[in-house]
Design an enzyme around this catalytic site. Sequence first.
Site, short mmCIF file in Angstrom:
data_model
loop_
_atom_site.label_atom_id
_atom_site.label_comp_id
_atom_site.label_asym_id
_atom_site.label_seq_id
_atom_site.Cartn_x
_atom_site.Cartn_y
_atom_site.Cartn_z
N VAL A 60 0.81 -1.22 0.00
CA VAL A 60 0.00 0.00 0.00
C VAL A 60 0.84 1.27 0.00
CG1 VAL A 60 -1.97 -1.13 1.10
CG2 VAL A 60 -0.26 0.04 2.52
N SER A 138 -10.04 5.02 13.33
CA SER A 138 -9.92 4.51 14.69
C SER A 138 -10.36 5.57 15.69
CB SER A 138 -8.47 4.11 15.00
OG SER A 138 -8.29 3.79 16.37
N TYR A 152 0.43 6.20 15.33
CA TYR A 152 -0.79 5.49 14.94
C TYR A 152 -2.00 6.43 15.03
CZ TYR A 152 -4.67 2.14 15.15
OH TYR A 152 -5.84 1.48 14.92
#
Length: 246
Positions: A60, A138, A152
């Site tokens: 990706v 998320s 993240y």
Amino acid sequence: MAGTVLVTGGAQGLGEALVRAFHAAGYRVAISDINLAGAAALADRLDPGGTTTFAVALDVTSPDSFVAARDAVVARWGSVEVLVNNAVITVVRPVLDITPDEFARVLEVNLHGTFFGCQVFGRYFKERGFGRIVNIASLAGQNGGTATGAHYAASKGGIITLTKVFARDLAPFGISVAAIAPGPLDLPSVRALVPADKLAATVETIPVRQLGDPAFIARTAVHLAGADAAFANGAVWDANGGLFMR
């Protein structure tokens, strides 16, 4: 046949749950992953004859890899209607201990990978006059993360922003883009990354007192990918057990 979907990072974890949900809903599923052997093994478990599943290599971090994967699926089945951007790296690290290389790598996979997927498939869907993109964000991208690294959390916050930008710009061409922002999920990767005592403490803060079910997240993605889901364009669907409400 409901159509064809390509799921990134589909070989394991939430990716596997997404693959299974779309397959159960009648889609042909291209299981894309940098781990081609894992993707192929899952494809064989779901459909040994290879009629409705197809494992395809995908890095990706490379737009060219997205193009090659898309073209391989089109060559096999004629078209793709849905992209699910799920591929992810999760690293738990105190913010002062994150190295520049690690920060860059997490954003390269999580954020750049989502951008490249939306861009490559956005162009393809624009030519066809229809498409659905579902991005996996998320809770960490909304609250800064409590059990994950800052890199993240930053990448997932960026995915939420990208979802809105692509949703706005692609809507005139029959394309809907939405995101799902799960809270802590009951996945082996989560249990492996987060110490048991910290995970237990996190569960105690969730009003429903349980980790999320990956299968529910996957079924939500199927719903957002439907032909009748255009009015959900730009939405970020929260699924966190009440841990974060807005």
